[in-house]
Design an enzyme around this catalytic site. Structure first.
Site, PDB file in Angstrom:
ATOM      1  N   ARG A  55       0.889  -1.143  -0.156  1.00 30.55           N
ATOM      2  CA  ARG A  55      -0.048   0.054   0.021  1.00 30.55           C
ATOM      3  C   ARG A  55       0.930   1.394   0.027  1.00 30.55           C
ATOM      4  NH1 ARG A  55      -3.954  -0.878   4.707  1.00 30.55           N
ATOM      5  NH2 ARG A  55      -4.647   1.385   3.975  1.00 30.55           N
ATOM      6  N   GLN A  87      -9.400   9.381   8.640  1.00 29.01           N
ATOM      7  CA  GLN A  87      -9.053   7.894   8.958  1.00 29.01           C
ATOM      8  C   GLN A  87      -7.983   7.430   7.988  1.00 29.01           C
ATOM      9  OE1 GLN A  87     -12.950   5.790  10.425  1.00 29.01           O
ATOM     10  NE2 GLN A  87     -13.628   7.434   8.966  1.00 29.01           N
ATOM     11  N   HIS A 105      -5.711   7.670  12.324  1.00 26.71           N
ATOM     12  CA  HIS A 105      -5.167   6.225  12.317  1.00 26.71           C
ATOM     13  C   HIS A 105      -3.843   6.066  11.598  1.00 26.71           C
ATOM     14  CE1 HIS A 105      -9.807   4.729  12.208  1.00 26.71           C
ATOM     15  NE2 HIS A 105      -9.221   5.041  13.235  1.00 26.71           N
ATOM     16  N   CYS A 116      12.663   2.682  20.463  1.00 32.02           N
ATOM     17  CA  CYS A 116      13.078   3.823  21.034  1.00 32.02           C
ATOM     18  C   CYS A 116      11.721   5.000  21.181  1.00 32.02           C
ATOM     19  CB  CYS A 116      14.010   4.727  20.278  1.00 32.02           C
ATOM     20  SG  CYS A 116      13.758   5.218  18.603  1.00 32.02           S
ATOM     21  N   CYS A 132      16.443   1.241  12.833  1.00 31.35           N
ATOM     22  CA  CYS A 132      15.923   2.438  13.154  1.00 31.35           C
ATOM     23  C   CYS A 132      17.012   3.502  12.779  1.00 31.35           C
ATOM     24  CB  CYS A 132      15.405   2.334  14.627  1.00 31.35           C
ATOM     25  SG  CYS A 132      14.657   4.083  15.314  1.00 31.35           S
ATOM     26  N   CYS A 135      17.800   4.812  16.907  1.00 30.49           N
ATOM     27  CA  CYS A 135      18.582   3.859  17.716  1.00 30.49           C
ATOM     28  C   CYS A 135      19.288   2.631  17.140  1.00 30.49           C
ATOM     29  CB  CYS A 135      17.708   3.352  18.661  1.00 30.49           C
ATOM     30  SG  CYS A 135      16.184   2.187  18.405  1.00 30.49           S
ATOM     31  N   GLY A 171     -17.470   9.940   2.700  1.00 32.54           N
ATOM     32  CA  GLY A 171     -16.719   8.283   2.390  1.00 32.54           C
ATOM     33  C   GLY A 171     -16.273   7.552   3.444  1.00 32.54           C
ATOM     34  N   THR A 172     -17.297   7.329   4.582  1.00 32.54           N
ATOM     35  CA  THR A 172     -16.702   6.391   5.499  1.00 32.54           C
ATOM     36  C   THR A 172     -18.044   5.675   5.885  1.00 32.54           C
ATOM     37  OG1 THR A 172     -16.110   5.984   7.917  1.00 32.54           O
ATOM     38  CG2 THR A 172     -17.106   8.005   7.416  1.00 32.54           C
TER      39      THR A 172
END
Ligand code: BJW
Ligand code: ZN
Length: 237
Positions: A55, A87, A105, A116, A132, A135, A171-172
Site C-alpha cells: 500500500r 481515518q 489512524h 525508542c 531504526c 537507535c 466516504g466512511t
C-alpha cells in the site's frame, strides 16, 4: 463558521485506492479487518509488513482527486476554522494542499520504532527489518492504528467537535469507533451534521442531511455552496 470534516477511504477511492469494506477491498485473500491488528502483526509480521509495503508503494502511483482538492480550497477559505480529520493513512489530503490534517489512524509513510518510540518518514520497505535511524534497533512498524490501539490526537478532535457549527462525514462506512461516534457527539452539542457518501452507510440515518454520490462530485459542490453561502474566499497572508 467552524467546520470539522471527517474523511474515510471513500474520499480516496476515485484516486485508485481500494476501500476496506467495498467489493474488491480484500488484499491477496486477506481481510484487512484481520490484518489490521497487533495480534496479526505478532503472529505473522512478514505478512502484515508486506500488506503495508504494497500500500505504501501504491501511494507513489496515485494522485489526489477533485474531493481532496476541494477540501484544500475550503481550508484556504476558512483557515483555522476548518479541522480536517482523516481515518486514511494515505497522504492525498496533504498532496492536494491541506495543512491542518489530523491522521487519527496514522500515516503509511511514517515508520514507528517500538524500541525508542521514534517516528521516521519512510517510503521504502519495512519487510527486511531495516534498523531504526534513531537507535539502530530492528523494531520498525508502520505508524498506523490497529484495532485495540488508541487513535491519535483524540483530545484535539473532541475539542474541535465540541466547538464546531458543522460536522461533515465523507466516504466512511461508519462502522469503526471512535470515528463512528463523532456524529452522535456532534449531535449532542447541537451541531448540524452532513454525510456525503456513494451509498447508504451504517450511520446515514443519524445525520441531518445525507447526500449520495461520488466524492469527486459531491465534495466540490458542497464546498462551493458553503463558500458562496458564507461569503468565504481564500484567506490572504
Ligand atoms: C465512497 C466512494 C466514493 C466508496 N465517494 N464515498 C464493539 C463495539 C464498538 C466498538 C468496538 C467493539 N469492539 C471493538 C471496538 C473498537 C474498535 C472498533 O470500532 N471495532 C468495530 C469494527 C466494531 N475500534 C478500535 O479498536 C479503535 N480503537 C479504540 O477504540 O480505542 C479505544 C479508545 C478510543 C478513543 C479514546 C480512547 C480509547 C482503533 C480503530 C483502528 C482502525 N484501523 C483501521 C486500519 C488503519 C490502518 C490501515 O489503513 O490499514 O482503519 S481499520 C480500517 O477501517 C481503517 C479505516 O480508517 C477504518 C474505517 O474505514 P472506512 O474509511 O470507513 O472505509 P470503508 O471501506 O469501511 O468504507 C468506505 C466508504 O466509502 C463506504 O461507506 C462507501 O460507500 C464509501 N465510498 N467509494 C464517496 N467514490
Ligand atoms: Zn528506534
Amino acid at each position: 463558521m467552524r467546520v470539522v470534516v471527517l474523511t474515510g477511504a471513500g474520499v480516496s477511492a476515485e484516486s485508485g485506492l481500494a476501500t476496506f469494506r467495498d467489493a474488491g477491498g480484500l488484499w491477496e485473500g486477506h481481510d484487512p479487518m484481520v490484518v489490521a491488528t497487533p495480534e496479526s502483526f505478532a503472529a505473522d509480521p512478514d505478512l502484515v509488513q508486506r500488506f503495508y509495503d504494497a500500500r505504501r508503494a501504491e501511494l507513489a502511483r496515485v494522485e489526489p482527486n477533485a474531493a481532496h482538492r476541494a477540501l484544500a480550497r475550503l481550508e484556504d477559505a476558512l483557515g483555522d476554522d476548518l479541522l480536517l480529520v482523516t481515518q486514511n493513512v494515505d497522504d492525498l489530503h496533504e498532496r492536494a494542499g491541506s495543512r491542518r490534517v489530523v491522521h487519527m489512524h496514522g500515516r503509511l509513510r511514517v515508520a514507528w520504532c517500538t524500541a525508542c518510540d521514534g517516528r521516521h518518514d519512510w517510503t521504502g520497505t519495512l519487510l527486511d527489518l531495516p534498523p531504526c535511524p534513531g537507535c539502530g534497533a530492528e523494531r520498525l512498524r508502520p505508524d498506523v492504528v490497529w484495532f485495540g490501539e488508541i487513535p491519535y490526537e483524540m483530545e484535539r478532535i473532541e475539542d474541535a467537535l465540541w466547538d464546531c457549527d458543522l460536522f461533515v462525514s465523507i466516504g466512511t462506512s461508519g462502522v469503526v469507533y471512535p470515528a463512528a461516534a463523532f456524529v452522535q457527539y456532534a449531535l449532542s452539542r447541537g451541531v448540524t451534521t452532513l454525510e456525503l457518501n456513494l451509498d447508504v452507510s451504517d450511520a446515514s440515518t443519524d445525520f441531518h442531511v445525507s447526500r449520495r454520490g461520488p466524492a469527486s462530485e459531491l465534495v466540490p459542490a458542497w464546498v462551493e455552496g458553503l463558500m458562496a453561502a458564507t461569503g468565504a474566499g481564500p484567506v490572504s497572508g
